[in-house]
Motif scaffolding. Structure first.
Motif, short mmCIF file in Angstrom:
data_model
loop_
_atom_site.label_atom_id
_atom_site.label_comp_id
_atom_site.label_asym_id
_atom_site.label_seq_id
_atom_site.Cartn_x
_atom_site.Cartn_y
_atom_site.Cartn_z
N GLU A 233 13.98 -6.32 -47.99
CA GLU A 233 14.31 -5.21 -47.10
C GLU A 233 13.17 -4.22 -46.93
OE1 GLU A 233 18.23 -3.41 -47.20
OE2 GLU A 233 18.91 -4.98 -48.58
N SER A 234 12.16 -4.30 -47.79
CA SER A 234 11.04 -3.36 -47.66
C SER A 234 10.25 -3.59 -46.38
CB SER A 234 10.11 -3.48 -48.88
OG SER A 234 9.44 -4.74 -48.89
N TYR A 235 10.39 -4.76 -45.77
CA TYR A 235 9.70 -5.04 -44.51
C TYR A 235 10.52 -4.63 -43.28
CZ TYR A 235 6.30 -7.93 -47.05
OH TYR A 235 5.32 -8.37 -47.90
N VAL A 236 11.76 -4.23 -43.49
CA VAL A 236 12.67 -3.94 -42.38
C VAL A 236 12.81 -2.43 -42.23
CG1 VAL A 236 15.01 -4.25 -41.49
CG2 VAL A 236 13.90 -6.10 -42.78
N ASP A 237 12.62 -1.92 -41.01
CA ASP A 237 12.68 -0.49 -40.78
C ASP A 237 14.11 0.02 -40.61
OD1 ASP A 237 9.77 0.26 -40.63
OD2 ASP A 237 9.82 -1.27 -39.06
N GLU A 238 14.94 -0.74 -39.90
CA GLU A 238 16.32 -0.32 -39.66
C GLU A 238 17.21 -1.56 -39.56
OE1 GLU A 238 17.24 2.81 -36.76
OE2 GLU A 238 15.07 2.99 -36.44
N VAL A 239 18.52 -1.33 -39.74
CA VAL A 239 19.52 -2.39 -39.57
C VAL A 239 20.59 -1.88 -38.60
CG1 VAL A 239 21.24 -3.85 -40.69
CG2 VAL A 239 19.14 -3.23 -41.92
N VAL A 240 20.94 -2.71 -37.63
CA VAL A 240 22.03 -2.41 -36.71
C VAL A 240 23.10 -3.48 -36.89
CG1 VAL A 240 22.73 -2.15 -34.29
CG2 VAL A 240 20.47 -1.36 -35.02
N ARG A 241 24.35 -3.05 -37.04
CA ARG A 241 25.46 -4.00 -37.22
C ARG A 241 26.28 -4.07 -35.94
NH1 ARG A 241 24.75 -1.65 -42.27
NH2 ARG A 241 24.51 -3.16 -43.98
N VAL A 242 26.67 -5.28 -35.56
CA VAL A 242 27.34 -5.50 -34.27
C VAL A 242 28.72 -6.12 -34.51
CG1 VAL A 242 27.25 -6.78 -32.10
CG2 VAL A 242 25.16 -5.75 -33.04
N GLU A 243 29.72 -5.56 -33.86
CA GLU A 243 31.06 -6.15 -33.86
C GLU A 243 31.06 -7.38 -32.95
OE1 GLU A 243 33.74 -5.19 -35.48
OE2 GLU A 243 33.44 -3.09 -36.05
N GLU A 244 31.76 -8.43 -33.36
CA GLU A 244 31.75 -9.66 -32.56
C GLU A 244 32.28 -9.47 -31.14
OE1 GLU A 244 33.49 -12.88 -34.82
OE2 GLU A 244 31.50 -13.37 -35.60
N PRO A 245 33.31 -8.67 -30.89
CA PRO A 245 33.72 -8.47 -29.49
C PRO A 245 32.60 -7.90 -28.61
CG PRO A 245 35.46 -7.74 -30.97
CD PRO A 245 34.26 -8.03 -31.83
N ASP A 246 31.75 -7.05 -29.19
CA ASP A 246 30.62 -6.52 -28.42
C ASP A 246 29.61 -7.61 -28.09
OD1 ASP A 246 31.69 -3.95 -28.50
OD2 ASP A 246 30.65 -3.45 -30.36
N ALA A 247 29.37 -8.50 -29.05
CA ALA A 247 28.45 -9.62 -28.80
C ALA A 247 28.99 -10.53 -27.71
CB ALA A 247 28.24 -10.41 -30.09
N ILE A 248 30.30 -10.78 -27.74
CA ILE A 248 30.91 -11.65 -26.73
C ILE A 248 30.82 -11.01 -25.34
CG2 ILE A 248 33.12 -12.62 -25.96
CD1 ILE A 248 33.82 -12.88 -28.99
N ARG A 249 31.07 -9.70 -25.27
CA ARG A 249 30.97 -9.01 -23.98
C ARG A 249 29.56 -9.11 -23.40
NH1 ARG A 249 35.04 -5.54 -26.11
NH2 ARG A 249 33.52 -4.31 -27.29
#
Length: 324
Positions: A233-249
């Motif tokens: 995780e030291s190489y990652v600046d941020e994390v965004v989490r996505v709900e599956e219905p949003d991905a489907i839309r």
């Protein structure tokens, strides 16, 4: 056009979609699905198999075995068929039936895990099955995409520098997190060579990759039920989490503009949309997201009206015989 002898020799590396016209989103989408495996996983598959051949792990009579939710299984099926290896893919009930049939058409054998592990979910159950089979039969050679450095090195060598060449002024890169091979390869490269680039990981709600609360996930590909060993995780600046219905839309909105992408791509674009909305004051950002796959294998799931609310549990395709 190139003239090739093996399927892994072709991968379209330079195709991007400007999503301003399709979604009104200031984002360039790097399309990784235009190869004979149909996804970005062809890069990791070729890297890992080549290393196993070079190191003498693959011998006459060996059988490649790997746990996969789908795309890596197809990619390994392509490589195995072209190089004369036998391959057994261990997948689970969330794997799309067309993906299983595609692996079979390429000569691979498929074993479908029907029940999740009580603590490790479907991934834990798949890993336990692979481990038990390897312990019982020395013919099996497990590449183990979850710990294999070739998984991230493939993207350190190819994906990240290709993006940097095309976008020398890149500000932010969005990468989906599954095994985290693509994420780690790109993040390591940009950390070393373009440190000002912000790397944002996109994960699915229900995944435990970044310490999230475990939950049911229907779209295969991104997210894990077991913490990914490759992740730093030291190489990652941020994390965004996505709900599956949003991905489907997002997938269906893109399809409405003629772009048929897979569920992983919908997740990444949805995550990028969230992040960009929070940073709307920075109007001149150059942003790229990696699209891992195309959408044909998701016609019975992501693109079927009513899915997944009409499915109480993932449908289990018929379990197919392994290699005797």
């Amino acid at each position: 056009m190139p003239v090739i002898s093996e399927p892994a020799e072709f991968n379209e590396e330079e195709l991007y979609v400007d999503l301003r016209a399709a979604l009104g989103l200031p984002l360039y989408l790097k399309c990784e699905g235009f190869n004979f495996a149909g996804s970005i996983k062809l890069k990791a598959a070729a890297e890992m198999v080549t290393a196993a051949e070079r190191d003498g792990l693959l011998r006459p009579g060996s059988v490649l075995i790997e746990s996969s939710s789908g795309n890596l299984g197809v990619a390994l099926s392509v490589i195995a068929a072209s190089r004369g290896h036998r391959f057994l893919c261990v997948t689970d009930a969330r794997c799309n039936l067309p993906t299983i049939r595609l692996m079979e058409a390429l000569g691979s054998h498929v074993h479908v895990i029907g029940e999740p592990d009580a603590h490790g979910g479907f991934l834990g159950a798949r890993l336990a099955y692979v481990s038990a089979l390897c312990a019982a039969d020395e013919r099996y050679v497990w590449l183990n995409q979850y710990t294999n450095a070739g998984n991230w090195r493939a993207h350190y060598r190819t994906t990240a520098p290709a993006i940097a060449r095309r976008f020398p002024d890149l500000d932010v890169l969005f990468v989906g997190a599954g095994t985290t091979g693509t994420l780690m390869g790109c993040a390591r490269w940009f950390w070393q060579w373009r440190r000002r680039v912000r790397v944002v990981a996109v994960d699915s709600v229900g995944s435990v990759s970044f310490g999230g609360v475990p939950g049911r996930r229907m779209i295969p590909g991104l997210g894990t039920s077991v913490p990914p060993p490759l992740l730093d995780e030291s190489y990652v600046d941020e994390v965004v989490r996505v709900e599956e219905p949003d991905a489907i839309r997002v997938c269906r909105r893109l399809a409405g503009r003629g772009f048929l992408f897979g569920g992983s791509t919908g997740t990444v674009v949805s995550g990028a949309d969230q992040w960009l909305a929070r940073h709307s004051g920075r109007r001149h950002l150059t942003a790229v997201a990696i699209a891992p796959d195309l959408g044909e294998r998701y016609l019975d799931t992501v693109y079927r009206e009513g899915w997944p609310t009409d499915v109480a549990e993932p449908e289990a395709p018929p379990a197919l015989a392994g290699l005797a």
